[in-house]
Design an enzyme around this catalytic site. Structure first.
Site, short mmCIF file in Angstrom:
data_model
loop_
_atom_site.label_atom_id
_atom_site.label_comp_id
_atom_site.label_asym_id
_atom_site.label_seq_id
_atom_site.Cartn_x
_atom_site.Cartn_y
_atom_site.Cartn_z
N GLU A 1 44.48 62.34 73.09
CA GLU A 1 44.00 63.16 74.02
C GLU A 1 44.70 63.48 75.22
O GLU A 1 44.57 63.76 76.62
CB GLU A 1 42.57 62.64 74.75
N HIS B 1 39.62 54.15 78.20
CA HIS B 1 39.74 53.28 77.14
C HIS B 1 40.78 52.19 77.47
O HIS B 1 41.59 52.35 78.41
CB HIS B 1 40.42 54.21 76.09
#
Length: 575
Positions: free
Chosen positions: A290, A564
């Site tokens: 990402e 995350h």
């Protein structure tokens, strides 16, 4: 064979692309700011309440009007730039490559490997949510450019520190002592993300707040080397158990807390486990997901380039591609980013052709790379294969992810068949990334039973749908990213070590359809969703090579900077 740095075949095509994107970018940036001014993160809302700021509605109103006006007047120029930019994507190689000499040298842990008969390699993967700022705010994250710089410097700070092991011989404690920052040389700087070679940690509480204030972390790359006494102490200790964790932060007034013993979940079976406040030392390869924003990718490249000489970034395709290669027009690249200490001999990227919905706007896919280790066994040179991917995201689309796993298996096999040579010794074959499914949700049963897990080994997996007892989920609850228990590296570390707190701050498993979720089963620990994987396999290695896991690490250093938990894996390969 060395890679060409530019993704374009010649300088003329690259110049045209630069002009085209230069015309498109202002319109893109105004649209991004238009979205960002209307959406606040929970941290920003909390701070406005504390400061009793009542001008925010006016800021939103006038900011919306300003950026909408600028967006509209820049649209004609963007259209002209698009007509120039889009056709050039057919000539573009699906990644950019940067090679520079590292200015900060890490310890070479493979010195004297001939006598030991083994080599060791460290890997890290992390999902960073570095979307354009306006889109990142939908995930309760903002300030993508500042986050990118802080993340890059944090990675360098972690991987570039000495590999310290301290054993405790005390009736009141057992195991290994965490090498506290208070034991390492200190600098006067307390800015978050400092990257002196001698480790400048900064104050833990500053991490998210400083970056989201818009402050740019200070950087220094000319610091003195780390105290040799630490390395000397390290060499005298047994090599089995490694603890890189830092559990004590230097306070804002220079106060140093006493070091504490490492609080891990224990050494479970054959997998030494660590919950660490710092990235593992001496990592060889970093895979990030990402990293969609091009400017953020540039900042990461600049920061990580001081340690990792070989970087692949801006990976993926754009615009329209030939039929069968992509599902639709691509507005974003794949978000993959690879930084390596080893030269990249060959690389290949494949885009998934079955993306759907909002995920189809990005060219998610698989990157395969062949790396030259720089060591030789006899007349044969050592190489490794490293593969990274980011699978389809929406929770209920298990069939799409299963198809993508089929493609991943096929593409890796084809790449290795095409690039493997007789005069090479393959010493590792690793697959990592954000798979967007876990090993505990009933809704993910199709992916959990995929044949890929018969080929690649998952050190966290006990079987389909069943994790090992020590495993921790890697997906944080987005609404609570800035709660006190998770917004600093030290607090997040303590939260991950406490099962009751994990239930509050980690994303829970996903039920199947309308079935009630019964989780965990009686007597089983609460794990949460583990979406980030580091897998390895032995079947493709050269004969007689055997792999064992030296350590598996959960990293809390990016608390407040992503949703995350980064994970690390160190492998020992016996030759």
């Amino acid at each position: 064979m060395s890679l060409r740095e530019s993704p374009f075949p010649n300088g003329f095509a690259e110049a045209l692309h630069t002009v085209g994107w230069g015309l498109v970018f202002p319109c893109f940036w105004f649209l991004d700011r238009l979205i960002a001014v209307c959406i606040s993160t929970s941290l920003e809302r909390h701070r406005r309440r504390e400061e009793e700021c009542y001008l925010h509605p006016l800021q939103v109103f006038f900011g919306f009007i300003l950026f909408l006006f600028l967006f509209l007047i820049s649209t004609p120029f963007a259209f002209l730039g698009f007509l120039l930019w889009a056709p050039l994507q057919l000539t573009r190689r699906p990644f950019s490559y940067r090679h520079q000499v590292a200015t900060v040298e890490m310890e070479n842990r493979n010195v004297g490997w001939e006598e030991a008969g083994r080599v060791t390699f460290g890997f890290v993967t992390a999902n960073l949510c570095l979307l354009p700022d306006g889109l990142a705010r939908f995930n309760n994250l903002g300030h993508s450019q500042n986050r990118a710089l802080a993340i890059g410097q944090s990675i360098v700070q972690g991987v570039n520190r000495p590999h310290i092991r301290i054993l405790i011989d005390s009736p009141s404690s057992s195991g290994t002592l965490s090498p506290s920052i208070s034991l390492l040389p200190q600098s006067a700087s307390t800015s978050y993300g400092a990257t002196d070679a001698q480790v400048q940690p900064g104050t833990a509480e500053q991490s998210a707040d400083t970056v989201l204030d818009g402050a740019i972390p200070k950087t220094s790359t000319g610091g003195a080397s780390v105290n040799v006494a630490s390395d000397h102490m390290n060499q005298q200790q047994p090599a089995k158990w490694n603890c890189n964790q830092n559990s004590n932060q230097q306070g804002s007034r220079g106060r140093r807390n006493p070091p504490r013993a490492l609080r891990t979940l224990g050494k479970a079976g054959d997998t030494p486990l660590e919950v660490s406040m710092l990235f593992p030392a001496n990592v060889d390869i970093v895979c990030l997901e990402e990293v969609f924003d091009k400017r953020a990718a540039k900042k990461l490249t600049e920061a990580l380039g001081t340690v990792f000489s070989h970087i692949l970034y801006d990976i993926g395709v754009y615009a329209c591609q030939p039929c069968g290669t992509c599902s639709s027009f691509k507005f974003f690249n794949s978000g993959l980013f690879l930084a390596s200490r080893f030269p990249v001999m060959e690389a290949q990227y494949h885009c998934f052709p079955n993306g759907r919905g909002e995920d189809a706007l990005a060219s998610k896919g698989l990157l395969c790379a062949k790396l030259q280790i720089g060591l030789q066994k006899g007349e044969k040179k050592m190489v490794g294969f490293f593969n990274c991917t980011h699978l389809h995201a929406p929770e209920r689309d298990g069939e799409i992810r299963s198809e993508q796993l089929d493609m991943v298996t096929q593409w890796i096999t084809e790449f290795q068949t095409m690039t493997r040579q007789q005069d090479e010794v393959v010493v590792f074959d690793v697959l990592c990334g954000d798979f967007n499914f876990d090993n505990c949700s009933p809704d993910d049963r199709l992916e959990q039973n995929h044949s890929l897990f018969n080929d690649y080994r998952d050190p966290c997996r006990a079987g389909p749908g069943k994790e090992k007892p020590w495993v921790i989920g890697t997906l944080l609850q987005q609404p609570t990213l800035y709660d006190e228990n998770v917004k600093t590296p030290d607090n997040l570390q303590r939260t991950l070590e406490d099962e009751e707190l994990r239930k509050v701050y980690l994303a829970p498993p996903v039920s199947q359809g309308s079935e009630p979720l019964v989780y965990p089963e009686p007597g089983e620990p609460w794990v949460g969703r583990r979406l980030d994987y580091l897998l390895y396999r032995e079947s493709t290695l050269t004969d007689h090579c055997r792999t064992e896991v030296e350590e598996f690490t959960y990293v809390t250093q990016l608390a407040g900077l992503t949703d995350h938990i980064p994970v690390g894996l160190r492998l020992n390969v016996t030759l």
